[in-house]
Design a protein around this motif. Sequence first.
Motif, PDB file in Angstrom:
ATOM      1  N   SER A 103      -4.677   4.300  22.023  1.00 42.60           N
ATOM      2  CA  SER A 103      -5.249   3.696  20.823  1.00 42.60           C
ATOM      3  C   SER A 103      -5.290   4.660  19.639  1.00 42.60           C
ATOM      4  CB  SER A 103      -6.661   3.213  21.127  1.00 42.60           C
ATOM      5  OG  SER A 103      -7.435   4.323  21.510  1.00 42.60           O
ATOM      6  N   GLU A 104      -4.556   5.730  19.750  1.00 38.99           N
ATOM      7  CA  GLU A 104      -4.474   6.698  18.628  1.00 38.99           C
ATOM      8  C   GLU A 104      -4.066   5.976  17.343  1.00 38.99           C
ATOM      9  OE1 GLU A 104      -4.837   9.810  16.778  1.00 38.99           O
ATOM     10  OE2 GLU A 104      -4.130  10.723  18.641  1.00 38.99           O
ATOM     11  N   ALA A 105      -4.836   6.222  16.317  1.00 36.59           N
ATOM     12  CA  ALA A 105      -4.501   5.569  15.048  1.00 36.59           C
ATOM     13  C   ALA A 105      -3.174   6.118  14.526  1.00 36.59           C
ATOM     14  CB  ALA A 105      -5.592   5.833  14.016  1.00 36.59           C
ATOM     15  N   ILE A 106      -2.466   5.298  13.814  1.00 36.12           N
ATOM     16  CA  ILE A 106      -1.187   5.762  13.257  1.00 36.12           C
ATOM     17  C   ILE A 106      -1.519   6.762  12.161  1.00 36.12           C
ATOM     18  CG2 ILE A 106       1.066   4.956  12.443  1.00 36.12           C
ATOM     19  CD1 ILE A 106      -0.370   2.081  12.480  1.00 36.12           C
ATOM     20  N   GLN A 107      -1.008   7.967  12.284  1.00 39.21           N
ATOM     21  CA  GLN A 107      -1.290   8.975  11.257  1.00 39.21           C
ATOM     22  C   GLN A 107      -0.104   9.098  10.319  1.00 39.21           C
ATOM     23  OE1 GLN A 107      -4.111  10.850  10.619  1.00 39.21           O
ATOM     24  NE2 GLN A 107      -5.185   9.580  12.089  1.00 39.21           N
ATOM     25  N   ASN A 108       0.455   7.992  10.016  1.00 38.38           N
ATOM     26  CA  ASN A 108       1.650   8.037   9.170  1.00 38.38           C
ATOM     27  C   ASN A 108       1.343   7.351   7.852  1.00 38.38           C
ATOM     28  OD1 ASN A 108       4.093   7.847   7.984  1.00 38.38           O
ATOM     29  ND2 ASN A 108       5.019   6.507   9.517  1.00 38.38           N
ATOM     30  N   ASP A 109       1.310   8.139   6.794  1.00 39.38           N
ATOM     31  CA  ASP A 109       0.971   7.529   5.516  1.00 39.38           C
ATOM     32  C   ASP A 109       2.222   7.159   4.713  1.00 39.38           C
ATOM     33  OD1 ASP A 109       0.019  10.588   3.736  1.00 39.38           O
ATOM     34  OD2 ASP A 109       1.738  10.074   4.978  1.00 39.38           O
ATOM     35  N   GLU A 110       3.354   7.177   5.363  1.00 38.74           N
ATOM     36  CA  GLU A 110       4.584   6.879   4.635  1.00 38.74           C
ATOM     37  C   GLU A 110       5.320   5.716   5.298  1.00 38.74           C
ATOM     38  OE1 GLU A 110       6.427   9.371   2.147  1.00 38.74           O
ATOM     39  OE2 GLU A 110       4.321   9.603   1.646  1.00 38.74           O
ATOM     40  N   ILE A 111       4.580   4.681   5.666  1.00 36.89           N
ATOM     41  CA  ILE A 111       5.246   3.537   6.279  1.00 36.89           C
ATOM     42  C   ILE A 111       5.987   2.795   5.180  1.00 36.89           C
ATOM     43  CG2 ILE A 111       4.969   1.401   7.570  1.00 36.89           C
ATOM     44  CD1 ILE A 111       2.289   2.572   8.591  1.00 36.89           C
ATOM     45  N   TYR A 143       0.812  -1.217   0.000  1.00 41.21           N
ATOM     46  CA  TYR A 143       0.000   0.000   0.000  1.00 41.21           C
ATOM     47  C   TYR A 143       0.844   1.264   0.000  1.00 41.21           C
ATOM     48  CZ  TYR A 143      -3.398  -3.565   0.930  1.00 41.21           C
ATOM     49  OH  TYR A 143      -4.154  -4.699   0.824  1.00 41.21           O
ATOM     50  N   TYR A 144       2.078   1.134   0.427  1.00 41.25           N
ATOM     51  CA  TYR A 144       3.000   2.283   0.403  1.00 41.25           C
ATOM     52  C   TYR A 144       3.201   2.759  -1.041  1.00 41.25           C
ATOM     53  CZ  TYR A 144       7.530   4.660   0.452  1.00 41.25           C
ATOM     54  OH  TYR A 144       8.548   5.536   0.257  1.00 41.25           O
ATOM     55  N   HIS A 145       3.575   1.807  -1.901  1.00 41.15           N
ATOM     56  CA  HIS A 145       3.781   2.206  -3.294  1.00 41.15           C
ATOM     57  C   HIS A 145       2.467   2.468  -4.029  1.00 41.15           C
ATOM     58  CE1 HIS A 145       7.852   0.432  -2.596  1.00 41.15           C
ATOM     59  NE2 HIS A 145       8.160   1.561  -3.184  1.00 41.15           N
ATOM     60  N   GLY A 194      -3.035   3.574   7.478  1.00 42.95           N
ATOM     61  CA  GLY A 194      -3.346   4.083   8.820  1.00 42.95           C
ATOM     62  C   GLY A 194      -3.902   5.491   8.879  1.00 42.95           C
ATOM     63  N   ASN A 195      -4.108   6.151   7.750  1.00 40.62           N
ATOM     64  CA  ASN A 195      -4.631   7.521   7.787  1.00 40.62           C
ATOM     65  C   ASN A 195      -6.122   7.525   7.435  1.00 40.62           C
ATOM     66  OD1 ASN A 195      -5.120  10.257   7.638  1.00 40.62           O
ATOM     67  ND2 ASN A 195      -3.140  10.721   6.676  1.00 40.62           N
ATOM     68  N   ILE A 196      -6.951   7.275   8.462  1.00 36.52           N
ATOM     69  CA  ILE A 196      -8.393   7.116   8.220  1.00 36.52           C
ATOM     70  C   ILE A 196      -9.030   8.435   7.787  1.00 36.52           C
ATOM     71  CG2 ILE A 196     -10.577   6.317   9.211  1.00 36.52           C
ATOM     72  CD1 ILE A 196      -8.963   4.744  11.235  1.00 36.52           C
ATOM     73  N   ARG A 197      -8.582   9.516   8.410  1.00 40.38           N
ATOM     74  CA  ARG A 197      -9.193  10.809   8.087  1.00 40.38           C
ATOM     75  C   ARG A 197      -8.989  11.150   6.603  1.00 40.38           C
ATOM     76  NH1 ARG A 197     -11.365  13.928  11.600  1.00 40.38           N
ATOM     77  NH2 ARG A 197     -10.292  12.915  13.321  1.00 40.38           N
ATOM     78  N   LEU A 198      -7.774  10.968   6.146  1.00 44.20           N
ATOM     79  CA  LEU A 198      -7.505  11.261   4.724  1.00 44.20           C
ATOM     80  C   LEU A 198      -8.256  10.286   3.813  1.00 44.20           C
ATOM     81  CD1 LEU A 198      -6.043  12.922   2.614  1.00 44.20           C
ATOM     82  CD2 LEU A 198      -4.014  11.495   2.934  1.00 44.20           C
TER      83      LEU A 198
END
Length: 517
Positions: A249-257, A163-165, A202-206
């Motif tokens: 339980s904060e979701a990971i807000q990192n879209d560059e894993i 999903y990263y690429h 992990g970026n649900i909001r986006l």
Amino acid sequence: EVFTALADLEELLQTESSLIYTLENYIRAEEEKLDYLKRYAHIYKSQYEKAAEDVQVYVANPINAYTLVKRLTADWKEVENLITMDLSPDYMENITYIKENMKFPTDEDLNGAAVALTRLQDTYRLETSSLARGELNGIKYSSELSAADCFELGRQSYNNEDYYHTQLWMREADSRLNREANETVGRSDILEYLAFSTYKQGNIRLALDLTNKLLEILPTHTRALGNKVYYEDELQKIVEEKRKGDDGSEAIQNDEIKPNDGVHGREFYEQMCRGEITLSDAKLSKLKCRYLNKNHPFLLIAPFKVEEAHHKPDIFIFHDVLADSEIATIRRMAQPRFRRATVQNTDTGELEIAQYRISKSAWLKEEEHKHIADVSQRVSDITGLTMATAEELQVVNYGIGGHYEPHFDFARKDELNAFKSLGTGNRIATVLFYMTDVEQGGATVFPSISVTLWPKKGAAAFWHNLHPSGDGDKMTRHAACPVLTGSKWVSNKWIHERGQEFLRPCTLDRPNEDFVA
Ligand SMILES: O=C(O)CCC(=O)C(=O)O
Ligand SMILES: [Fe+2]
């Protein structure tokens, strides 16, 4: 598969040329058919217009009466014949013949080529946008990718659950689409992949924002409607949990894993491939460049220029050991026998293909050609070791992103069956011949000792894989970095223990093993 060797890709261009020829002939035939139909339509129309000027006068004329009837009977049959005439079977037959008899890539090839591109992107830190512009490290090599090309790369990554690429390429597809006069892909398709991969990262909001954008274009899109509800619920849950003070339980807000992070030594390996790591000056200053002479411990016939690439373990580079004519012979003989390179499964001992070794290889025997025998003799002259127990010459060609991740050439104690059937002991030493220069990438790197060897046509690297005790030298762990541009051809001559007893007396000294391989 064809993507694993550059040599095979060249053949694809011949396939493409035949397909273009067939396609153009088909188009011409269809155009001829349409031209006939246009001519009929024109006659019908002009006669009809003439009749319409005064219908009664027109039909009162016996010749007109006759031609009208003829037009709607005999002539019209011709028109119907033309309309229903299917030209495609002949051309499809041609296409099928080409597909069956010429080299033709498969869906796996497409996936392999896409994965290779993303591997290059990671290893050489290439910007998605510059890759899409056809640039490699700032050099423009090829034409630009369309939004649809980028979309396909994203889709291939998605199918591999990468999903990263997926995100990188869908974003690029989206920004390219904004600049396309004739759109090559639908924005809603891009948005759907982008939203889902963003959620997976992990970026649900986006992911929700992107889904809403998609719904603006297609308000009734069923999957998007379902996902919207799901994302909103997930976000709601997070808000509630936060309110409860449970911030764990904060979701990971990192879209560059990035994939592969944390894998031991991966980053260092990639730095080496990029040429960012070099031997320390202190170590470099101890290395020499000289001609092998009679005083050298190696048996010697021709004075080869030898360069020390590392000391303890010793790695030597011999320059100009292969003549161009020998390289040509080796390549010509190997090419038709190429098979996807395999690796030995350490548990089962079986040979299998693997993502970490992507190339094509073939084996050549000494007795097959004088040049092969000459090369073998030269290895013996240079190394002072016997070739009686050596393996045949292995020839390797790497395709787009072709590589061989860090490995040992020797068999470790826990490896089942390795070399057992040969009865010649372990691989005591390696001679690696470079048969091409490589434009960009494709270095041989030894991460444990920070040595990088850049392919140089005609040169050969030589090192011992085993300590004199017979134990494997873990410092010799090495890799073939992905090829970025150019074609990389190498040959391996693996020399075995048996027969070397008097040439390289073994000792019982145990090596110092206080490092991690
Ligand atoms: O191609 C290279 O640079 C290294 C190849 C290699 O290590 C191997 O084939 O074992
Ligand atoms: Fe190797």
